[in-house]
Scaffold this motif. Sequence first.
Motif, PDB file in Angstrom:
ATOM      1  N   PRO A  55      -1.279 -20.827  -3.219  1.00  0.00           N
ATOM      2  CA  PRO A  55      -2.159 -19.705  -3.523  1.00  0.00           C
ATOM      3  C   PRO A  55      -1.591 -18.330  -3.187  1.00  0.00           C
ATOM      4  O   PRO A  55      -2.253 -17.332  -3.394  1.00  0.00           O
ATOM      5  N   LEU A  56      -0.374 -18.254  -2.664  1.00  0.00           N
ATOM      6  CA  LEU A  56       0.225 -16.946  -2.433  1.00  0.00           C
ATOM      7  C   LEU A  56       0.580 -16.302  -3.774  1.00  0.00           C
ATOM      8  O   LEU A  56       0.845 -16.997  -4.741  1.00  0.00           O
ATOM      9  N   GLN A  57       0.598 -14.994  -3.788  1.00  0.00           N
ATOM     10  CA  GLN A  57       1.043 -14.243  -4.959  1.00  0.00           C
ATOM     11  C   GLN A  57       2.073 -13.231  -4.492  1.00  0.00           C
ATOM     12  O   GLN A  57       2.015 -12.759  -3.360  1.00  0.00           O
ATOM     13  N   VAL A  58       2.998 -12.903  -5.356  1.00  0.00           N
ATOM     14  CA  VAL A  58       3.964 -11.853  -5.060  1.00  0.00           C
ATOM     15  C   VAL A  58       3.747 -10.737  -6.067  1.00  0.00           C
ATOM     16  O   VAL A  58       3.797 -10.965  -7.269  1.00  0.00           O
ATOM     17  N   GLN A  59       3.469  -9.544  -5.556  1.00  0.00           N
ATOM     18  CA  GLN A  59       3.370  -8.366  -6.409  1.00  0.00           C
ATOM     19  C   GLN A  59       4.660  -7.579  -6.232  1.00  0.00           C
ATOM     20  O   GLN A  59       5.117  -7.380  -5.109  1.00  0.00           O
ATOM     21  N   ALA A  60       5.237  -7.161  -7.335  1.00  0.00           N
ATOM     22  CA  ALA A  60       6.524  -6.473  -7.293  1.00  0.00           C
ATOM     23  C   ALA A  60       6.426  -5.107  -7.962  1.00  0.00           C
ATOM     24  O   ALA A  60       5.800  -4.970  -9.013  1.00  0.00           O
ATOM     25  N   GLN A  61       7.030  -4.130  -7.310  1.00  0.00           N
ATOM     26  CA  GLN A  61       7.160  -2.797  -7.894  1.00  0.00           C
ATOM     27  C   GLN A  61       8.645  -2.490  -7.919  1.00  0.00           C
ATOM     28  O   GLN A  61       9.286  -2.371  -6.875  1.00  0.00           O
ATOM     29  N   GLU A  62       9.205  -2.393  -9.104  1.00  0.00           N
ATOM     30  CA  GLU A  62      10.647  -2.165  -9.228  1.00  0.00           C
ATOM     31  C   GLU A  62      11.013  -0.776  -8.737  1.00  0.00           C
ATOM     32  O   GLU A  62      10.164   0.116  -8.691  1.00  0.00           O
ATOM     33  N   PRO A  63      12.281  -0.609  -8.350  1.00  0.00           N
ATOM     34  CA  PRO A  63      12.701   0.724  -7.909  1.00  0.00           C
ATOM     35  C   PRO A  63      12.683   1.699  -9.083  1.00  0.00           C
ATOM     36  O   PRO A  63      13.032   1.344 -10.203  1.00  0.00           O
ATOM     37  N   ARG A  64      12.238   2.903  -8.809  1.00  0.00           N
ATOM     38  CA  ARG A  64      12.212   3.977  -9.814  1.00  0.00           C
ATOM     39  C   ARG A  64      12.752   5.238  -9.173  1.00  0.00           C
ATOM     40  O   ARG A  64      12.818   5.324  -7.953  1.00  0.00           O
ATOM     41  N   ALA A  65      13.084   6.191  -9.971  1.00  0.00           N
ATOM     42  CA  ALA A  65      13.625   7.446  -9.447  1.00  0.00           C
ATOM     43  C   ALA A  65      12.694   8.018  -8.380  1.00  0.00           C
ATOM     44  O   ALA A  65      11.536   8.309  -8.656  1.00  0.00           O
ATOM     45  N   GLY A  66      13.213   8.145  -7.177  1.00  0.00           N
ATOM     46  CA  GLY A  66      12.426   8.724  -6.088  1.00  0.00           C
ATOM     47  C   GLY A  66      11.465   7.769  -5.406  1.00  0.00           C
ATOM     48  O   GLY A  66      10.801   8.149  -4.454  1.00  0.00           O
ATOM     49  N   GLN A  67      11.354   6.533  -5.890  1.00  0.00           N
ATOM     50  CA  GLN A  67      10.440   5.557  -5.282  1.00  0.00           C
ATOM     51  C   GLN A  67      11.198   4.273  -4.978  1.00  0.00           C
ATOM     52  O   GLN A  67      11.883   3.729  -5.849  1.00  0.00           O
ATOM     53  N   PRO A  68      11.054   3.774  -3.753  1.00  0.00           N
ATOM     54  CA  PRO A  68      11.740   2.527  -3.405  1.00  0.00           C
ATOM     55  C   PRO A  68      11.044   1.324  -4.037  1.00  0.00           C
ATOM     56  O   PRO A  68       9.880   1.395  -4.442  1.00  0.00           O
ATOM     57  N   ALA A  69      11.776   0.234  -4.110  1.00  0.00           N
ATOM     58  CA  ALA A  69      11.180  -1.028  -4.555  1.00  0.00           C
ATOM     59  C   ALA A  69      10.194  -1.503  -3.494  1.00  0.00           C
ATOM     60  O   ALA A  69      10.334  -1.193  -2.307  1.00  0.00           O
ATOM     61  N   ARG A  70       9.202  -2.253  -3.937  1.00  0.00           N
ATOM     62  CA  ARG A  70       8.222  -2.839  -3.004  1.00  0.00           C
ATOM     63  C   ARG A  70       7.940  -4.263  -3.436  1.00  0.00           C
ATOM     64  O   ARG A  70       7.859  -4.567  -4.619  1.00  0.00           O
ATOM     65  N   LEU A  71       7.779  -5.113  -2.445  1.00  0.00           N
ATOM     66  CA  LEU A  71       7.309  -6.481  -2.662  1.00  0.00           C
ATOM     67  C   LEU A  71       6.124  -6.694  -1.732  1.00  0.00           C
ATOM     68  O   LEU A  71       6.182  -6.332  -0.557  1.00  0.00           O
ATOM     69  N   THR A  72       5.062  -7.277  -2.260  1.00  0.00           N
ATOM     70  CA  THR A  72       3.879  -7.548  -1.454  1.00  0.00           C
ATOM     71  C   THR A  72       3.497  -9.012  -1.620  1.00  0.00           C
ATOM     72  O   THR A  72       3.352  -9.494  -2.741  1.00  0.00           O
ATOM     73  N   LEU A  73       3.362  -9.712  -0.483  1.00  0.00           N
ATOM     74  CA  LEU A  73       2.861 -11.087  -0.482  1.00  0.00           C
ATOM     75  C   LEU A  73       1.352 -11.002  -0.332  1.00  0.00           C
ATOM     76  O   LEU A  73       0.847 -10.506   0.680  1.00  0.00           O
ATOM     77  N   VAL A  74       0.633 -11.446  -1.343  1.00  0.00           N
ATOM     78  CA  VAL A  74      -0.825 -11.351  -1.355  1.00  0.00           C
ATOM     79  C   VAL A  74      -1.397 -12.728  -1.031  1.00  0.00           C
ATOM     80  O   VAL A  74      -0.972 -13.741  -1.586  1.00  0.00           O
ATOM     81  N   PHE A  75      -2.393 -12.736  -0.128  1.00  0.00           N
ATOM     82  CA  PHE A  75      -2.986 -13.995   0.317  1.00  0.00           C
ATOM     83  C   PHE A  75      -4.406 -13.745   0.799  1.00  0.00           C
ATOM     84  O   PHE A  75      -4.810 -12.593   0.979  1.00  0.00           O
ATOM     85  N   THR A  76      -5.153 -14.808   0.990  1.00  0.00           N
ATOM     86  CA  THR A  76      -6.485 -14.716   1.581  1.00  0.00           C
ATOM     87  C   THR A  76      -6.387 -15.123   3.044  1.00  0.00           C
ATOM     88  O   THR A  76      -5.415 -15.763   3.460  1.00  0.00           O
ATOM     89  N   ALA A  77      -7.393 -14.766   3.829  1.00  0.00           N
ATOM     90  CA  ALA A  77      -7.370 -15.024   5.275  1.00  0.00           C
ATOM     91  C   ALA A  77      -7.048 -16.479   5.627  1.00  0.00           C
ATOM     92  O   ALA A  77      -6.260 -16.727   6.544  1.00  0.00           O
TER      93      ALA A  77
END
Length: 92
Positions: A38-60
Amino acid sequence: MTFPPDPLGIAFTLDGVDELTFTRILRDLMHDPAFTRPLQVQAQEPRAGQPARLTLVFTAPERERALGAMQRLKTLLLRHGVQVDSIHVPGA
């Protein structure tokens, strides 16, 4: 009517990661059983002036599994020579 619990997320900020490295990291994530539902990975690719981000999404109820996946992600990032600039863990 019951609603699903609010999702939580462990967010990784990856300064200095280029698009090719980010793509390789995502490829490895997609094939690693630590990151399956049930984990999810949200990804934001690197863009000019913004770093890449990865977020592990889960419930309690999945918190322990998410913490294990967080450790696995740190190992994966090290394999790609990526320095993690910040990690935000809710409730920590």
